[in-house]
Structure formats: C-alpha cells, structure tokens
Motif scaffolding. Sequence first.
Motif, PDB file in Angstrom:
ATOM      1  N   UNK A 235       0.838  -1.199   0.000  1.00 14.86           N
ATOM      2  CA  UNK A 235       0.000   0.000   0.000  1.00 14.86           C
ATOM      3  C   UNK A 235       0.871   1.246   0.000  1.00 14.86           C
ATOM      4  N   UNK A 236       0.335   2.311  -0.611  1.00 17.45           N
ATOM      5  CA  UNK A 236       0.957   3.631  -0.527  1.00 17.45           C
ATOM      6  C   UNK A 236       0.550   4.337   0.764  1.00 17.45           C
ATOM      7  N   UNK A 237      -0.435   3.766   1.461  1.00 26.13           N
ATOM      8  CA  UNK A 237      -0.957   4.382   2.682  1.00 26.13           C
ATOM      9  C   UNK A 237      -0.327   3.706   3.905  1.00 26.13           C
ATOM     10  N   UNK A 256       6.364   3.562  -2.424  1.00 25.41           N
ATOM     11  CA  UNK A 256       6.898   4.929  -2.398  1.00 25.41           C
ATOM     12  C   UNK A 256       6.805   5.541  -3.781  1.00 25.41           C
ATOM     13  N   UNK A 257       6.194   6.702  -3.859  1.00 26.44           N
ATOM     14  CA  UNK A 257       6.007   7.403  -5.132  1.00 26.44           C
ATOM     15  C   UNK A 257       7.093   8.474  -5.289  1.00 26.44           C
ATOM     16  N   UNK A 258       6.918   9.339  -6.274  1.00 26.24           N
ATOM     17  CA  UNK A 258       7.805  10.483  -6.427  1.00 26.24           C
ATOM     18  C   UNK A 258       7.869  11.238  -5.102  1.00 26.24           C
ATOM     19  N   UNK A 259       9.049  11.684  -4.735  1.00 23.28           N
ATOM     20  CA  UNK A 259       9.249  12.258  -3.401  1.00 23.28           C
ATOM     21  C   UNK A 259       8.436  13.529  -3.156  1.00 23.28           C
ATOM     22  N   UNK A 265      -3.146   9.343   3.168  1.00 24.94           N
ATOM     23  CA  UNK A 265      -3.645   9.215   4.539  1.00 24.94           C
ATOM     24  C   UNK A 265      -2.959  10.132   5.544  1.00 24.94           C
ATOM     25  N   UNK A 266      -1.648  10.319   5.412  1.00 24.96           N
ATOM     26  CA  UNK A 266      -0.929  11.117   6.409  1.00 24.96           C
ATOM     27  C   UNK A 266      -0.568  12.518   5.921  1.00 24.96           C
ATOM     28  N   UNK A 267      -0.782  12.783   4.633  1.00 27.67           N
ATOM     29  CA  UNK A 267      -0.483  14.090   4.042  1.00 27.67           C
ATOM     30  C   UNK A 267       0.992  14.466   4.190  1.00 27.67           C
ATOM     31  N   UNK A 268       1.858  13.463   4.189  1.00 29.29           N
ATOM     32  CA  UNK A 268       3.301  13.701   4.200  1.00 29.29           C
ATOM     33  C   UNK A 268       3.854  13.450   2.804  1.00 29.29           C
ATOM     34  N   UNK A 269       4.862  14.201   2.421  1.00 27.10           N
ATOM     35  CA  UNK A 269       5.506  13.902   1.143  1.00 27.10           C
ATOM     36  C   UNK A 269       6.347  12.642   1.305  1.00 27.10           C
ATOM     37  N   UNK A 270       6.569  11.955   0.198  1.00 22.11           N
ATOM     38  CA  UNK A 270       7.415  10.770   0.262  1.00 22.11           C
ATOM     39  C   UNK A 270       8.865  11.147   0.560  1.00 22.11           C
ATOM     40  N   UNK A 271       9.210  12.397   0.369  1.00 17.31           N
ATOM     41  CA  UNK A 271      10.537  12.863   0.774  1.00 17.31           C
ATOM     42  C   UNK A 271      10.672  12.768   2.296  1.00 17.31           C
ATOM     43  N   UNK A 272       9.591  13.096   2.986  1.00 18.02           N
ATOM     44  CA  UNK A 272       9.592  13.027   4.450  1.00 18.02           C
ATOM     45  C   UNK A 272       9.615  11.578   4.916  1.00 18.02           C
ATOM     46  N   UNK A 290       8.506  -0.578  -1.778  1.00 23.79           N
ATOM     47  CA  UNK A 290       8.322  -0.703  -3.215  1.00 23.79           C
ATOM     48  C   UNK A 290       8.400   0.676  -3.843  1.00 23.79           C
ATOM     49  N   UNK A 291       9.586   1.169  -4.132  1.00 31.36           N
ATOM     50  CA  UNK A 291       9.731   2.528  -4.657  1.00 31.36           C
ATOM     51  C   UNK A 291       9.586   2.600  -6.179  1.00 31.36           C
ATOM     52  N   UNK A 292       9.084   3.730  -6.646  1.00 33.82           N
ATOM     53  CA  UNK A 292       9.151   4.033  -8.076  1.00 33.82           C
ATOM     54  C   UNK A 292      10.634   4.079  -8.436  1.00 33.82           C
TER      55      UNK A 292
END
Length: 393
Positions: A235-237, A256-259, A265-272, A290-292
Amino acid sequence: MRRNMALISCVLFTVMLTSAVVSVSAGRPLTYPLPSSVPLGEKQVLQTFRAYNVAHRGSNGEFPEETAPAYMRAIDEGADFIETDIQATKDGILVCNHDVTLDDTTDVADHKEFADRRTTYEVQWVNTTGWFVVDFTLAELKTLRAKQRYDFRDQQYNGKFQLITFEEYISIALDAKRTVGIYPEIKNPVFVNKHVKWSDGKKLEDRFVETLQKFGYTGSYLSEDWLKRPAFIQSFAPSSLVYISNQTKLPKIFLIDDVTIRTEDTNQTYDVITSDSYFNYIKDYVMGIGPWKDTVVPPLENYLQRATDLIAKAHALGLQVHPYTFRNENSFLHFDFHQDPYVEYDFWINKMGVDGLFTDFTGSLHRYQEWTSSSEKQTLQKIASMVSSFKRG
C-alpha cells in the motif's frame, strides 16, 4: 571467436523462438472457471533464491490489465507473484482495478445506461472526473469489458474480458500448477472508506485481510504456511499497513512514489517518509519498500543520474526493495539501456541489488533470470566448448 559467439547467439535465439511458439500454440484462454478445479497436492515451490518476478497487473504488456487472461498468461510465463490493486464496489465487494475510475481501462463510456454516473470527486488532494468503481455494484461492473490502457499495445483483446473480484484473482493463483504468490494492494483506502460503508462498521482494510484469511493466506515471511500460500500486502498508505499489523502476519511492503507527492492518509511527502527517522518507525510494521524506480535513480533528460541512498538505507534496516515498473517499450527505457530491457534488468538486479521487480512483461524478466542462472551459464559454457571443439576439428 566471432564465429563462436554467432553460433551461440543462434542457439539462444532458437531456444527463445521455440519457447515462444510452444507458449502461443498452447492457446490463450478467454474465461476463467470457478471454483478451483485443480486438485490440491504437492506443487513446485516458489523460488526464493533470486529477485522476485512480480507480474505487474498480470502480463499487461500483452493483455488488458488485471483481467483473468493477463494473470494466467503471467503465470504461464514464469511469474513468481501476480500483482493487483484492490478496491470496493458500491455494494461492498472487493474487486481488482488499478484506477479509482473506470475510464482508461474499460468500455464504460460506451454504456449509455451509466452516462449519469460520471461525476467528480477529490482523490488524493486532486479533483478527478470520471466513472468511479465505488459508484457501481458488482453486477453492473460485470457488464463492462476491459480494454488495453496504452494505445501502442495490442488492442485485439479489447471488449472481451470482464473485471474480476479479489476472490477470483486469488483462485487463479491457487489453481496454478506450481506455487504462485499473490501481491495485492490496498488501493486508495481513504477514498474507498469514505464512499463505501459496510453494515458491520468494518472498512476496506478489514475486508481485505478477511478475504486473505478465508483462502489460507496467514503466514509470516518464509514460514511453512507462507511458502504454501505466498503473499505480500502492499500500500501507498502507511496507516493502512500499520492498522492491519495486528490482524495478519503476512509481510507488508510500503510503496513509495515520487518524493514530491503527498500520501493520501498522512499528508506527508514521500521525501519526508523516506527519511531516517520515518524508516526507523515504519520498519517495525513492514518488511520492505516498493519505490518508483525513478525515485531510486533519478533521470535527467532520460539519462540516469547518481543513485540515491534509498536501497542502501532500506537494506541496512533489513528491508527488501521491490521497485516498479519495468516495461519493455522504448518510451519507458532510459537511454542508458540502449532500448534493451535485459540490460535494464541486469542493472537493477546486479548493480543496484534489488530483491524483486514489478514488470509488465513477465516473460522477458523470467528469460533473463533463467539465462543468467548458474545452470544456464554452465550450459552456455558447454555450448561454447562444443563450438570450439568443432572449429578445431
């Protein structure tokens, strides 16, 4: 030497061509029977000694994605796992579909009876317009037919296959003549739980786990139970993965998507959430990421730049890494790979050291791994020796 290599290449081409002919001549089934008709018993075990070959939405480079034939084809081509995305219908049935909308992968626009269902919802912080899975009952979805997402791929199967349920997808894996794992995703859980309500107060994540348990998917990674019924939950969530951690021991993969993109769900960037502190938190709930792939090795003008430390960071914490998505077409291959998907596989497996790969073309990844296995290398060496002896004679 050049003559030897030419002969070896000729042998390899012949083997590849023969395999392709046998595979095609076996026929491509258009429907999938339920319930399972394959008797239980000893099956060839799942390979765990090399990077996992994960059929991304089935063999969707050949068939419309997430349909029964796409999954059956992927199994025939050697997939270790078949991957899918799980959402819920208006009447609470779990189905396989990647997008929250039906526009790009079905013929819903051709159904006049559903013209008034087209609407706009906010999805992952963006207003999106289309026909949404959550607004259709299962019976209504079954009247639709799947189509190929990309116009540069084979269009001959458009309009022939139905959407399938989560249970039908699982049955396809269980019916395989060898052990094939499943790799379902809890898809857009915040959106689905907002629009679909179950009478007992449970939500998508609960129904998701209940379905897995119904079919015997319960074991922790590499346990005896897991090897009989292999599965990864993705999941991405991150909150969904944490939520189900007390419900199932099955291994979980954090996508994990583009940073720059924010989690639903958490409204955090994937960079965080790829920071050291967040990884130290999430590692207690997941066994991998599972990163892009472009997040791992960012491209610039279609050339790869310096790799990030994402894989090293994950491996240092004992986490596996399963990047997505590998596609054979030139438009998806960075220039570094010279339009050769086998070179890309070699880069990610042998240089980057990943533990699994999501691919639209299961057969090509399987062939690469078979050709580069120890037994295949020994075979090639024997061929080279035979050719050399023939030349000397």
